[in-house]
Design a protein around this motif. Structure first.
Motif, PDB file in Angstrom:
ATOM      1  N   ASN A 120      19.800 -44.224 -22.056  1.00  0.00           N
ATOM      2  CA  ASN A 120      19.019 -43.934 -20.850  1.00  0.00           C
ATOM      3  C   ASN A 120      19.776 -42.977 -19.932  1.00  0.00           C
ATOM      4  N   ARG A 121      21.087 -43.115 -19.924  1.00  0.00           N
ATOM      5  CA  ARG A 121      21.916 -42.251 -19.088  1.00  0.00           C
ATOM      6  C   ARG A 121      21.897 -40.804 -19.600  1.00  0.00           C
ATOM      7  N   HIS A 122      21.721 -40.637 -20.915  1.00  0.00           N
ATOM      8  CA  HIS A 122      21.767 -39.300 -21.526  1.00  0.00           C
ATOM      9  C   HIS A 122      20.506 -39.097 -22.378  1.00  0.00           C
ATOM     10  N   PRO A 123      19.378 -38.780 -21.760  1.00  0.00           N
ATOM     11  CA  PRO A 123      18.100 -38.721 -22.492  1.00  0.00           C
ATOM     12  C   PRO A 123      18.015 -37.594 -23.512  1.00  0.00           C
ATOM     13  N   ALA A 124      18.873 -36.585 -23.430  1.00  0.00           N
ATOM     14  CA  ALA A 124      18.830 -35.480 -24.400  1.00  0.00           C
ATOM     15  C   ALA A 124      19.721 -35.743 -25.608  1.00  0.00           C
ATOM     16  N   LEU A 125      20.298 -36.930 -25.678  1.00  0.00           N
ATOM     17  CA  LEU A 125      21.233 -37.267 -26.747  1.00  0.00           C
ATOM     18  C   LEU A 125      20.598 -38.257 -27.713  1.00  0.00           C
ATOM     19  N   SER A 126      20.857 -38.059 -29.022  1.00  0.00           N
ATOM     20  CA  SER A 126      20.499 -39.066 -30.018  1.00  0.00           C
ATOM     21  C   SER A 126      21.781 -39.574 -30.662  1.00  0.00           C
ATOM     22  N   LEU A 127      21.741 -40.798 -31.186  1.00  0.00           N
ATOM     23  CA  LEU A 127      22.940 -41.462 -31.675  1.00  0.00           C
ATOM     24  C   LEU A 127      22.757 -41.880 -33.123  1.00  0.00           C
ATOM     25  N   ASP A 128      23.711 -41.504 -33.955  1.00  0.00           N
ATOM     26  CA  ASP A 128      23.755 -41.912 -35.356  1.00  0.00           C
ATOM     27  C   ASP A 128      24.984 -42.810 -35.505  1.00  0.00           C
ATOM     28  N   LEU A 129      24.753 -44.116 -35.668  1.00  0.00           N
ATOM     29  CA  LEU A 129      25.828 -45.108 -35.604  1.00  0.00           C
ATOM     30  C   LEU A 129      26.127 -45.643 -37.000  1.00  0.00           C
ATOM     31  N   LEU A 130      27.374 -45.459 -37.439  1.00  0.00           N
ATOM     32  CA  LEU A 130      27.853 -46.001 -38.702  1.00  0.00           C
ATOM     33  C   LEU A 130      28.788 -47.164 -38.392  1.00  0.00           C
ATOM     34  N   VAL A 131      28.464 -48.357 -38.889  1.00  0.00           N
ATOM     35  CA  VAL A 131      29.276 -49.545 -38.627  1.00  0.00           C
ATOM     36  C   VAL A 131      30.194 -49.782 -39.826  1.00  0.00           C
ATOM     37  N   SER A 132      31.495 -49.713 -39.578  1.00  0.00           N
ATOM     38  CA  SER A 132      32.468 -49.864 -40.663  1.00  0.00           C
ATOM     39  C   SER A 132      33.821 -50.245 -40.068  1.00  0.00           C
TER      40      SER A 132
END
Length: 308
Positions: A120-132
């Protein structure tokens, strides 16, 4: 023929001379002497094989070949300036896709409940999260990695974000059924939930201490896992005693669903590090993510609510 980068430098001097009207004023703009400007123009003329200026003591006028050359390179200079401006804007703007590799404990216990706040703080950002929790090639295909434990990887830049206590805890139902251990050595008579070290494949050692003295207890248990949520849920269900990072457990401890035991023997802390591959200033999206993660150590907007 390979590109001669010195030509680009000369073209920059050429453009300044045209704008300034003579070598003296161009030298003032560039921080060079008039003779330094003249030598730079002469080197460019030698490299491209044409005379660029008709020179007089008061003025420098483009020759016909020089005018043609100048008009050809001006759009290229404008394109370079535009590209530099866009790169600078990207470095200052949190936008695009951020690829992050995150330790499972931090991802599930702390980060996941707060991702909405970050996005919400950075609406122009998308996040690709790798859990390892593996460290081998942890920077492949990602912008930044988050791992617990001492830093490693000489080619990576490590930034320490925080340290968290290591605590020993159990559910009220387990303690009511099995009793409260009063020293670490009492654990030999209890059921323990062990957490696997991803680097060795063996369960983490349980360390205790008082004052400057520290020692490990030889622990055994029928359950070993590398999934933090499984370990916590099993502990909540009364399966056994669990030694855990305190980070992320505050809601359960505050509600009394988990009880810290052997607190007087607990002095171990464990660091959380962020890694990125370059010593150069990281992009704005990486800086924004690391700053947000660091807020967990200062209270910040973070929440760590357990599932009902």
């Amino acid at each position: 023929m390979p590109f001669d980068a010195r030509i680009l430098t000369g073209v920059g001097v050429l453009a300044t001379v045209v704008e300034a009207g003579n070598f003296a004023r161009a030298g003032e703009a560039l921080g060079l002497s008039p003779s330094g400007v003249s030598r730079a123009v002469a080197r460019l003329e030698a490299r491209i094989g044409i005379r660029l200026f008709d020179r007089t003591p008061r003025a420098a006028t483009l020759t016909e070949e020089g005018r043609r050359f100048y008009h050809q390179v001006t759009p290229l200079l404008a394109g370079i300036e535009e590209a530099a401006g866009e790169a600078a804007a990207a470095a200052a703007t949190v936008t695009g896709k951020l690829r992050v590799s995150v330790d499972p404990w931090f991802a599930r216990m702390v980060l996941a409940p707060n991702l909405k706040c970050f996005l919400n703080r950075h609406p122009a950002l998308s996040l690709d999260l790798l859990v390892s929790n593996h460290r081998e090639e942890m920077m492949v295909g990602v912008d930044v990695s988050i791992r617990f434990g001492p830093p490693d990887g000489a080619s990576l830049i490590a930034r320490k974000i925080l340290e968290t206590r290591v605590i020993t805890c159990a559910s009220p139902s387990y303690l009511e059924r099995r009793g409260l251990p009063t020293t670490p050595h009492d654990l030999i008579d209890h059921e323990l939930i062990l957490f696997r070290d991803p680097q060795t494949g063996r369960p983490f050692a349980w360390e205790f201490g008082q004052g400057a003295d520290a020692f490990e207890v030889d622990v055994h248990g029928r359950m070993t896992t590398d999934d933090p949520s499984v370990a916590v849920e099993a502990c909540l269900a009364g399966q056994g005693i669990f030694q855990s990072l305190a980070l992320g457990l505050a809601p359960w401890l505050q509600r009394g669903d988990l009880i810290e035991i052997l607190a007087g023997w607990s002095h171990e802390t464990y660091p959380l590090f962020a890694y990125h591959p370059s010593r150069h200033l990281p992009p704005a999206k990486v800086r924004a993510f690391l700053d947000f993660v660091a807020e967990v150590d200062r209270g910040g907007p973070w929440k760590t609510e357990p599932r009902e």
